[in-house]
Design an enzyme around this catalytic site. Sequence first.
Site, PDB file in Angstrom:
ATOM      1  N   SER A   1     -58.760  27.832   3.136  1.00  0.00           N
ATOM      2  CA  SER A   1     -57.906  26.944   2.353  1.00  0.00           C
ATOM      3  C   SER A   1     -57.719  27.432   0.931  1.00  0.00           C
ATOM      4  O   SER A   1     -56.888  26.895   0.198  1.00  0.00           O
ATOM      5  CB  SER A   1     -58.521  25.537   2.319  1.00  0.00           C
ATOM      6  OG  SER A   1     -59.809  25.578   1.714  1.00  0.00           O
TER       7      SER A   1
ATOM      8  N   HIS B   1     -53.391  28.081   7.956  1.00  0.00           N
ATOM      9  CA  HIS B   1     -54.178  27.022   7.338  1.00  0.00           C
ATOM     10  C   HIS B   1     -53.816  25.686   7.962  1.00  0.00           C
ATOM     11  O   HIS B   1     -52.773  25.105   7.676  1.00  0.00           O
ATOM     12  CB  HIS B   1     -53.929  26.985   5.826  1.00  0.00           C
ATOM     13  CG  HIS B   1     -54.724  25.917   5.128  1.00  0.00           C
ATOM     14  ND1 HIS B   1     -54.255  25.215   4.042  1.00  0.00           N
ATOM     15  CD2 HIS B   1     -55.959  25.411   5.397  1.00  0.00           C
ATOM     16  CE1 HIS B   1     -55.158  24.337   3.667  1.00  0.00           C
ATOM     17  NE2 HIS B   1     -56.204  24.439   4.469  1.00  0.00           N
TER      18      HIS B   1
END
Length: 337
Positions: free
Chosen positions: A172, A193
Amino acid sequence: MYYTLYLSEMACIPKLDELPRRRSTHRAMAFFTHQITRTLCSSAVRNAAIKHVTVIGGGLMGSGIAQVAAVTGHSVVLVDTSEDILKNSAKNIQGSLKRVVKKKFADKPEAGEEFVQKVMNNISTSTDAASVVQKTDLVVEAIVENLKVKQALFSTLDKVAPAHTIFVSNTSSLPIADIASSTARLDRFGGLHFFNPVPMMKLVEVIKAAGTSQQTFDALLDFTKALGKHPVSCKDTPGFIVNRLLVPYMLEAVRLYERGHGSKEDIDVAMKLGAGYPMGPFELLDYVGLDTSKFIIDGWYEKEPENPLFAPSPLLNKLVAEGKLGKKTGEGFYKYK
């Protein structure tokens, strides 16, 4: 939060203006076209470049990624360091699927059981990542947010994975290029992600690093769509899109509180009622984990110390040092015990 595990059927149904206008043939052609498109959609995975997926990490994110891949017909191997972790991962996936069954198969319990069994049959587990990746199309890493650990993992897998295998990280905050530098397949390395909880959240950030080939990037976009997710294209910049906006926003809320410009309760209420956010910044920080937010902002500050948006927060640092990390420890900015 919301649970959505199915590909939208609308993507597989022809538009009305594409059907014949003559009433005498409308129903027959609509039925015929629908049957053809259903066949095409169900065979999409068989014809896709990515059919076999290896997910490294049996935690919350890894289990969720494995689940959505299995639901959409992919063959999945979930990998972690111990059988106990993997058993718990399988239990969590089954629990998640059973919650879906209660909503989607309320009147058809047998169909619900068949659905769960079919999905679980698409998932196997292993503690031997090096062995598994020798026959996989895509490796999705979802382990601890530590650059050296990720680099060590990919360096090992790079030596045994087939040439066509694509590597991706679910990081992230860490630069994809830095993670990929430990391998010899920079052109076949990208980022996917996902957002927590994976089965419910539709968004996936698809990251193209400097070395990522267009073919790899296109394959990742197609894979994301095959999962029933909505991909957004991102450059390999700090936080990509969502976290690049979200983390500084949360930190600025903390700075407002530190300066005495508003109580944390009022700031949370203001953003929920004034901006329409489902959670205020302090509630969100506690939900995400104060240690996670600190880790992200510290990493960005180290790379760009001149950027005021990345300046550390004394209060956040203090709470983390005291072990007050949010909901997971029972106390963060708020108390949960």
